[in-house]
Scaffold this motif. Structure first.
Motif, PDB file in Angstrom:
ATOM      1  N   LYS A 101       0.833  -1.211   0.000  1.00  0.00           N
ATOM      2  CA  LYS A 101       0.000   0.000   0.000  1.00  0.00           C
ATOM      3  C   LYS A 101       0.864   1.256   0.000  1.00  0.00           C
ATOM      4  N   LYS A 102       1.956   1.184   0.747  1.00  0.00           N
ATOM      5  CA  LYS A 102       2.774   2.387   0.956  1.00  0.00           C
ATOM      6  C   LYS A 102       3.641   2.723  -0.251  1.00  0.00           C
ATOM      7  N   PHE A 103       4.243   1.707  -0.860  1.00  0.00           N
ATOM      8  CA  PHE A 103       5.211   1.982  -1.917  1.00  0.00           C
ATOM      9  C   PHE A 103       4.616   1.757  -3.306  1.00  0.00           C
ATOM     10  N   LYS A 104       4.486   2.842  -4.042  1.00  0.00           N
ATOM     11  CA  LYS A 104       3.886   2.806  -5.378  1.00  0.00           C
ATOM     12  C   LYS A 104       4.604   1.828  -6.312  1.00  0.00           C
ATOM     13  N   ALA A 105       5.935   1.767  -6.194  1.00  0.00           N
ATOM     14  CA  ALA A 105       6.734   0.949  -7.102  1.00  0.00           C
ATOM     15  C   ALA A 105       6.380  -0.539  -7.028  1.00  0.00           C
ATOM     16  N   THR A 106       5.752  -0.957  -5.943  1.00  0.00           N
ATOM     17  CA  THR A 106       5.405  -2.367  -5.795  1.00  0.00           C
ATOM     18  C   THR A 106       4.203  -2.752  -6.653  1.00  0.00           C
ATOM     19  N   GLN A 107       3.516  -1.745  -7.187  1.00  0.00           N
ATOM     20  CA  GLN A 107       2.294  -1.969  -7.979  1.00  0.00           C
ATOM     21  C   GLN A 107       1.254  -2.777  -7.210  1.00  0.00           C
ATOM     22  N   GLY A 108       1.258  -2.606  -5.897  1.00  0.00           N
ATOM     23  CA  GLY A 108       0.186  -3.211  -5.092  1.00  0.00           C
ATOM     24  C   GLY A 108       0.391  -4.652  -4.689  1.00  0.00           C
ATOM     25  N   VAL A 109       1.552  -5.221  -5.000  1.00  0.00           N
ATOM     26  CA  VAL A 109       1.811  -6.608  -4.594  1.00  0.00           C
ATOM     27  C   VAL A 109       3.219  -6.717  -4.013  1.00  0.00           C
ATOM     28  N   VAL A 110       3.339  -7.298  -2.820  1.00  0.00           N
ATOM     29  CA  VAL A 110       4.662  -7.542  -2.250  1.00  0.00           C
ATOM     30  C   VAL A 110       4.792  -9.013  -1.872  1.00  0.00           C
ATOM     31  N   ASP A 111       5.806  -9.661  -2.443  1.00  0.00           N
ATOM     32  CA  ASP A 111       6.119 -11.050  -2.107  1.00  0.00           C
ATOM     33  C   ASP A 111       7.248 -11.030  -1.086  1.00  0.00           C
ATOM     34  N   LEU A 112       6.916 -11.416   0.121  1.00  0.00           N
ATOM     35  CA  LEU A 112       7.881 -11.337   1.215  1.00  0.00           C
ATOM     36  C   LEU A 112       8.317 -12.728   1.664  1.00  0.00           C
ATOM     37  N   THR A 113       8.476 -13.634   0.701  1.00  0.00           N
ATOM     38  CA  THR A 113       8.885 -14.985   1.085  1.00  0.00           C
ATOM     39  C   THR A 113      10.388 -15.076   1.343  1.00  0.00           C
ATOM     40  N   ASP A 114      11.144 -14.118   0.804  1.00  0.00           N
ATOM     41  CA  ASP A 114      12.592 -14.131   0.982  1.00  0.00           C
ATOM     42  C   ASP A 114      12.996 -13.512   2.324  1.00  0.00           C
ATOM     43  N   PRO A 115      13.720 -14.278   3.180  1.00  0.00           N
ATOM     44  CA  PRO A 115      14.092 -13.781   4.518  1.00  0.00           C
ATOM     45  C   PRO A 115      14.897 -12.484   4.491  1.00  0.00           C
ATOM     46  N   GLU A 116      15.757 -12.328   3.479  1.00  0.00           N
ATOM     47  CA  GLU A 116      16.540 -11.090   3.393  1.00  0.00           C
ATOM     48  C   GLU A 116      15.630  -9.887   3.192  1.00  0.00           C
ATOM     49  N   ARG A 117      14.628 -10.117   2.346  1.00  0.00           N
ATOM     50  CA  ARG A 117      13.678  -9.044   2.063  1.00  0.00           C
ATOM     51  C   ARG A 117      12.841  -8.718   3.305  1.00  0.00           C
ATOM     52  N   GLN A 118      12.493  -9.771   4.044  1.00  0.00           N
ATOM     53  CA  GLN A 118      11.747  -9.572   5.291  1.00  0.00           C
ATOM     54  C   GLN A 118      12.528  -8.651   6.207  1.00  0.00           C
ATOM     55  N   LYS A 119      13.822  -8.941   6.322  1.00  0.00           N
ATOM     56  CA  LYS A 119      14.680  -8.192   7.222  1.00  0.00           C
ATOM     57  C   LYS A 119      14.756  -6.722   6.811  1.00  0.00           C
ATOM     58  N   ARG A 120      14.924  -6.515   5.515  1.00  0.00           N
ATOM     59  CA  ARG A 120      15.053  -5.133   5.031  1.00  0.00           C
ATOM     60  C   ARG A 120      13.781  -4.334   5.288  1.00  0.00           C
ATOM     61  N   LEU A 121      12.649  -4.992   5.076  1.00  0.00           N
ATOM     62  CA  LEU A 121      11.383  -4.283   5.304  1.00  0.00           C
ATOM     63  C   LEU A 121      11.177  -3.993   6.788  1.00  0.00           C
ATOM     64  N   MET A 122      11.506  -4.983   7.617  1.00  0.00           N
ATOM     65  CA  MET A 122      11.302  -4.802   9.056  1.00  0.00           C
ATOM     66  C   MET A 122      12.167  -3.677   9.607  1.00  0.00           C
ATOM     67  N   GLN A 123      13.324  -3.502   8.982  1.00  0.00           N
ATOM     68  CA  GLN A 123      14.248  -2.474   9.433  1.00  0.00           C
ATOM     69  C   GLN A 123      13.656  -1.070   9.300  1.00  0.00           C
ATOM     70  N   ILE A 124      12.831  -0.887   8.296  1.00  0.00           N
ATOM     71  CA  ILE A 124      12.270   0.456   8.073  1.00  0.00           C
ATOM     72  C   ILE A 124      10.818   0.558   8.524  1.00  0.00           C
ATOM     73  N   THR A 125      10.328  -0.500   9.208  1.00  0.00           N
ATOM     74  CA  THR A 125       8.942  -0.457   9.672  1.00  0.00           C
ATOM     75  C   THR A 125       8.897  -0.130  11.161  1.00  0.00           C
ATOM     76  N   PRO A 126       8.210   0.954  11.533  1.00  0.00           N
ATOM     77  CA  PRO A 126       8.090   1.259  12.957  1.00  0.00           C
ATOM     78  C   PRO A 126       7.346   0.143  13.686  1.00  0.00           C
ATOM     79  N   VAL A 127       7.715  -0.103  14.926  1.00  0.00           N
ATOM     80  CA  VAL A 127       7.141  -1.214  15.675  1.00  0.00           C
ATOM     81  C   VAL A 127       5.618  -1.062  15.818  1.00  0.00           C
TER      82      VAL A 127
END
Length: 420
Positions: free
Chosen positions: A154-180
DNA sequence: TCTGGGGTCCTAGGACCC
DNA sequence: TCTGGGGTCCTAGGACCC
């Protein structure tokens, strides 16, 4: 094999529903109000961008609404419910296992699908084509992570409305910039406590020792931490569970001071609650009545009280529930207050099959009662309220303020839009 | 003047029993 | 009369979600 979850969530759902039949408002900022036109409960993207917060009382936002020409709608739950059903029906074709989580979101089991992003895009375009409501899709190995993925979509336009978060590295990167505070299950209080001990991002939370979190906070937080680390603790639950509690309550458009006014309102709530109970095919044993003044009302003393009672045997008969509700109301009623809200709650449910006939209860008498209730429900269907029992009051003008309600486009023949 | 409604789940604490 | 610990069950209230 572990499950892969897709969370499909409608964008600005109520606002999108209103827009569906008013294409002229495509780019106009728009808000939907709560009952009584009290608070802003839904906002179109433009309004979110203006910084107007969810739950803002209408009178506090009045000035900005006028300044930006924001369109205001009263809530139209009949419309939203119908659109929701159409969205959910469309989602069924994308997974054999769908859990309808709320009016505007559902978890799908998409385990085993290889091109997950493409699948997500297909879901989006199909819902848009069939129903006309925009949705975002978040895909991940746990429900909590799929929530996070959906937020990002929802937040990032570049995702075109779909985010696949199955990759652990990607999970980590997203969590790093997500407020608790954006983590599912972390509310205001918990955010406050977590920040005090330096846990300010989702990643920091994920790095907490689960057992320590349980000790210091709760099992709920422990589960959340495990889920953030890809360990699924919350299963997909597609089985429809009957509610364990039914509530019917409302704030009033005007304060009530008269015994008879408030009593009639409580009777109305009791009757509505009994209707819901019969729709669920359940029987209740517990009835609770509460009344209160407004916590914001400084013109008089505050008062709030509640009483709980038990029916002699489980029932969904409006008359029995009304009878008890009135007795409970008389226990809590005090003269001399300006009442702002009241409600009736039903609980301790059981299924009709589990109830034994009591000594003086004949099977014949019972089926006659059931038949009577059925007739009443049929006549009152659609919330028209054509028949009521003595003591119950049909909707009065002070009951609810709704100045800007949209037509029942999809559920009333006279309101179906015309194509010219 | 005007501040939503309907849910779930968990926990703490009291009553009671052994 | 002294007075412990542990278990269960129930309820009220808090926190959270949408």
């Amino acid at each position: 094999m572990s499950t892969t979850f897709a969370l499909v969530d409608c964008n600005n759902f109520y606002a999108s529903c209103e827009r569906l039949f008013r294409p002229d408002l495509k780019n106009t900022p728009l808000v939907v109000l709560s009952n009584n036109d009290g608070c802003i409960v839904a906002r179109s993207q433009e309004v979110k961008d203006l910084g107007i917060k969810m739950g803002t009382p209408l009178f506090k936002a009045r000035e900005e609404i006028d300044r930006h020409g924001i369109q205001v709608f009263s809530s139209n739950y009949t419309l939203y419910g119908d659109i929701s059903a159409r969205v959910m029906q469309t989602l069924e074709q994308f997974s054999p296992n769908v859990e309808v989580y709320s009016i505007d979101e559902a978890f799908l089991d998409v385990t085993g699908i290889r091109a997950l992003s493409d699948h997500g895009q297909l879901i989006r375009s199909t819902v848009m084509q069939h129903v006309g409501v925009p949705v975002c899709v978040g895909i991940a190995p746990t429900k909590t992570l799929s929530k996070l993925a959906n937020n990002a979509a929802k937040k990032f336009k570049a995702t075109q409305g779909v985010v696949d978060l199955t990759d652990p590295e990607r999970q980590k990167r997203l969590m790093q910039i997500t407020p608790v505070s954006d983590v599912w299950g972390v509310g205001r209080k918990l955010t406050e406590s977590l920040q005090k001990i330096g846990v300010d991002t989702a990643l920091r939370l994920a790095q907490m020792e689960p057992s320590r979190a349980r000790q210091r906070f709760s099992v709920v937080l422990e589960r959340t931490i495990c889920e953030l680390n890809g360990e699924s603790c919350l299963e997909l639950d597609e089985t429809w569970q009957p509610r364990q509690q039914i509530m019917c309550s409302r704030s009033f458009g005007e304060k009530l001071t008269q015994y008879s006014d408030l009593k009639e309102t409580v009777c109305e709530f009791a009757a509505r609650a009994a209707e819901k109970l019969r729709r669920d095919k359940q029987l209740a044993l517990m009835v609770n009545v509460f009344i209160r003044t407004s916590p914001f009302d400084k013109t008089g003393p505050g008062y709030s009280n509640t009483a709980t009672g038990t029916l002699t045997q489980p029932s969904s008969d409006t008359r029995k529930i009304l009878d008890l509700a009135i007795r409970l109301f008389d226990m809590v009623w005090r003269d001399g207050y300006r009442y702002a809200k009241a409600g009736v709650m039903l609980g301790d449910f059981c299924s009709p099959n589990d109830v034994q006939l009591s000594l003086f209860d004949s099977q014949k008498g019972r089926s006659e009662n059931e038949a009577l209730m059925k007739v009443i429900d049929t006549i009152n269907r659609g919330g028209q309220g054509n028949i009521w029992f003595g003591g119950q009051r049909p909707q009065k003008d002070w009951f609810m303020r709704q100045d800007n309600v949209s037509p029942a486009y999809t559920t009333r023949w006279s309101s179906i839009p015309e194509v010219k």
